[in-house]
Design a protein around this motif. Structure first.
Motif, short mmCIF file in Angstrom:
data_model
loop_
_atom_site.label_atom_id
_atom_site.label_comp_id
_atom_site.label_asym_id
_atom_site.label_seq_id
_atom_site.Cartn_x
_atom_site.Cartn_y
_atom_site.Cartn_z
N THR A 1 -7.50 14.80 1.44
CA THR A 1 -8.67 15.18 1.92
C THR A 1 -9.86 14.97 1.60
OG1 THR A 1 -8.04 16.92 3.09
CG2 THR A 1 -7.34 15.71 4.32
N ASP B 1 -12.63 12.45 1.16
CA ASP B 1 -13.55 11.44 2.32
C ASP B 1 -14.60 13.24 3.25
OD1 ASP B 1 -12.63 9.49 2.66
OD2 ASP B 1 -11.09 9.81 4.24
N ALA C 1 -12.06 -1.20 3.76
CA ALA C 1 -11.27 -1.25 5.50
C ALA C 1 -9.28 -1.16 5.02
CB ALA C 1 -11.52 -3.40 5.97
N GLN C 2 -9.60 -1.50 4.06
CA GLN C 2 -7.46 -1.47 4.03
C GLN C 2 -7.25 -0.66 3.65
OE1 GLN C 2 -5.67 -4.82 4.10
NE2 GLN C 2 -8.01 -4.49 3.78
N PRO C 3 -5.80 0.37 4.58
CA PRO C 3 -5.74 1.46 4.55
C PRO C 3 -5.33 1.90 3.94
CG PRO C 3 -4.15 0.11 6.05
CD PRO C 3 -5.32 -0.53 5.35
N GLU C 4 -4.90 1.53 2.33
CA GLU C 4 -4.13 2.10 1.43
C GLU C 4 -5.61 3.05 0.78
OE1 GLU C 4 -3.36 -1.20 2.17
OE2 GLU C 4 -1.95 -1.03 3.42
N THR C 5 -6.66 2.21 0.88
CA THR C 5 -7.46 2.32 -0.27
C THR C 5 -8.21 3.46 -0.06
OG1 THR C 5 -8.44 0.63 -0.25
CG2 THR C 5 -10.44 1.81 -0.52
#
Length: 192
Positions: free
Chosen positions: A105, A108, A159-163
């Motif tokens: 986390t 972010d 936008a890719q969840p793995e990024t």
């Protein structure tokens, strides 16, 4: 029998080519715009450090402001070797597991808390030094068009969840001045 055993063991291997190091450390970099002086970089590094000090599991924090830290792990490359707008932190946690938990986390959190800077958090990993696992370099003569295309690519990747993090930026490099010399005229003027 041996080939079958090898195949079964292969299925249990992680899919990442160079896996993270099992260490209780990670590092982060703080990059401000190039016109920012070392005083502002130091102030921001202290703010990030104060935020990290309140994170359970972090036991040590070391900073170098105005350039890259001395290499403390074999594949960390010095990106801000001598740059007043750059700071690098080396963070130690109580366990390797805690380092991975914090990193889940922290990227972010720091991006939202310190939007004026580009903060990059990286786990120590095996393998050769790399700036980013995936990078696109887009070249061209039109800066406005490069900015537009770069923003589109950055948005698509983010936008890719793995990024974990998508960083975009336009670097012009150092200004260049080119001369086309008329050699005959230069010789006639005594500039040979």
């Amino acid at each position: 029998m041996l080939p079958v055993l090898g195949f079964v063991l292969f299925l249990g291997m992680p899919s990442q080519f160079f896996p993270p190091a099992e260490r209780n450390q990670f590092h982060l970099s703080v990059e401000l715009p190039g016109h920012v002086g070392i005083t502002r970089s130091n102030d921001l590094a202290q703010q990030v450090d104060a935020y990290l000090a309140g994170t359970p599991g972090i036991i040590d924090r070391y900073w170098v402001v105005g350039g890259s830290a001395p290499s403390f792990y074999y594949n960390i490359i010095g990106l801000g070797a001598s740059d007043p707008s750059y700071a690098q932190g080396m963070i130690t946690t109580d366990t390797p597991t805690r380092a991975r938990e914090i990193l889940a986390t922290l990227q972010d959190d720091l991006r939202l808390r310190f939007p004026e800077a580009r903060v990059t958090v990286k786990m120590l990993a095996q393998g050769p030094p790399v700036d980013a696992p995936v990078a696109w370099l887009i070249y061209g003569p039109d800066l406005a068009e490069l900015r537009r295309i770069g923003a589109e690519v950055q948005q698509a990747v983010a936008a890719q969840p793995e990024t974990g993090q998508a960083i975009g930026g336009l670097t012009n490099g150092l200004p260049q001045l080119r001369f086309k010399v008329d050699e005959d005229a230069a010789r006639a003027a005594g500039l040979d």
